[in-house]
Design an enzyme around this catalytic site. Structure first.
Site, PDB file in Angstrom:
ATOM      1  N   SER A 127      34.600  36.074  48.774  1.00 59.69           N
ATOM      2  CA  SER A 127      35.728  35.571  49.565  1.00 59.69           C
ATOM      3  C   SER A 127      36.072  36.536  50.690  1.00 59.69           C
ATOM      4  O   SER A 127      35.849  37.749  50.583  1.00 59.69           O
ATOM      5  CB  SER A 127      36.947  35.400  48.648  1.00 59.69           C
ATOM      6  OG  SER A 127      38.129  35.195  49.383  1.00 59.69           O
ATOM      7  N   TYR A 152      43.087  38.455  43.000  1.00 58.56           N
ATOM      8  CA  TYR A 152      41.975  37.527  43.248  1.00 58.56           C
ATOM      9  C   TYR A 152      40.907  38.210  44.091  1.00 58.56           C
ATOM     10  O   TYR A 152      39.718  38.194  43.755  1.00 58.56           O
ATOM     11  CB  TYR A 152      42.487  36.274  43.962  1.00 58.56           C
ATOM     12  CG  TYR A 152      41.380  35.395  44.487  1.00 58.56           C
ATOM     13  CD1 TYR A 152      40.636  34.596  43.629  1.00 58.56           C
ATOM     14  CD2 TYR A 152      41.064  35.370  45.854  1.00 58.56           C
ATOM     15  CE1 TYR A 152      39.607  33.793  44.106  1.00 58.56           C
ATOM     16  CE2 TYR A 152      40.044  34.569  46.336  1.00 58.56           C
ATOM     17  CZ  TYR A 152      39.316  33.784  45.457  1.00 58.56           C
ATOM     18  OH  TYR A 152      38.293  33.004  45.928  1.00 58.56           O
TER      19      TYR A 152
END
Length: 320
Positions: A127, A152
């Site tokens: 990501s 995350y």
């Protein structure tokens, strides 16, 4: 050749599986069909895939090591694309245990499975969140990513480190995919494109963080899927084990306010905004330097935000 996709009922997973199936590839899709967001979305995506004769679905959680290893041993996939994960930057504050279970324990289980079965290529989702405090005008794969802003992002950074260790120790070919704000048809309902569109259409308020001045490198789903497809094709020709990280982004960041304005024009309706302070987890901007990707696969993500949102609304207005 068998392709195995984890998270096949997710936004990117379903889109990739659908493309591969249309190319007559054999696809095994794994998903646990959790209720992190509206389960109806996953069921509808999955129903599309189940219409294809070369598709096999297995309902399984990647945190179940025994079941995952058995699936790999039985099917011996030659291409593995790992997209299953606990998604969402802000939710990782409230539910860190879920991210630990899926993104770290689950990822480890997948690594152990590919170590034993040795597919030709293993690709996994990372990501843009890994860039954290990056100071550059655009994010490059070689930038320092040691200061993630969210748990995350930290799990995705950890995935990259774990994967590299397995490449080094076990001679595996591995590619990490750093996605930049992917949007398009079948977008997750909790993400900006769908949630904004739905609320604006229904005259409901939308939450806008950082006064709408946060900039995001919105990347259209078709560009992402084409990039992955070409990465697989190119990788299968490389004989020696290798490890690479690629940004997959549009390299055209825009302010969220502009994103909303374009949506308003498509809907012919003004939004009702609630401005909120930027969460500590959110990056001020994201901007993918995709030169490495372009050089490797001779393809550049290029869908403009205007054209991408037009395509999104063609789907949105017909489905909802």
């Amino acid at each position: 050749m068998t392709y195995l996709i984890t998270g096949c009922a997710g936004f990117i997973g379903m889109s990739l599986a659908h493309k591969l199936l249309k190319k007559n590839k054999k696809v095994i899709g794994l998903d646990n069909m959790n209720q992190f967001y509206n389960e109806g979305f996953k069921k509808k995506r999955l129903s599309i895939l189940k219409k294809e004769k070369n598709f096999q679905f297995i309902n399984v959680d990647i945190s179940n090591k025994k079941k995952i290893k058995n699936i790999f041993k039985k099917n011996k996939p030659k291409v593995v694309i790992h997209l299953a994960a606990q998604a969402g930057v802000r939710n990782s504050i409230q539910f860190p245990d879920l991210y630990l279970k899926s993104n770290l324990v689950g990822f480890f289980n997948i690594l152990e499975s590919i170590r034993e079965t040795k597919p030709k290529i293993f690709l996994f989702a990372s990501s843009s969140s890994v860039y954290g405090y990056s100071k550059g005008k655009s994010f490059k794969e070689k930038d320092n990513t040691d200061k993630c802003l969210s748990f995350y992002g930290a799990t995705k950074k950890s995935n990259e480190i774990m994967a590299h260790s397995y490449f080094h120790q076990f001679n595996l070919s591995i590619i990490g995919l750093r996605f930049f704000t992917v949007y398009g048809p079948w977008n997750r309902p909790d993400m900006a494109a769908y949630s904004f569109a739905k609320n604006i259409k229904n005259s409901k308020k939308i939450n806008v963080y950082g006064k709408g001045n946060l900039r995001r490198d919105f990347t259209y789903i078709d560009d992402v899927i084409e990039s992955i497809d070409k990465l697989i094709f190119k990788s299968l020709k490389i004989k020696k084990p290798f490890f690479e990280i690629f940004n997959i982004g549009n390299n055209r960041p825009i302010k969220v306010n502009r994103f909303i304005n374009i949506m308003e024009k498509n809907l012919n309706k003004k939004s009702k905004k609630i401005y909120k302070e930027k969460p500590k987890t959110d990056l001020i901007f994201t901007n993918s330097n995709s030169n490495k990707l372009i050089k490797f696969i001779q393809f550049k993500p290029q869908t403009t935000i205007e054209n991408g949102l037009k395509l999104f609304f063609n789907w949105f207005n017909n489905k909802f």
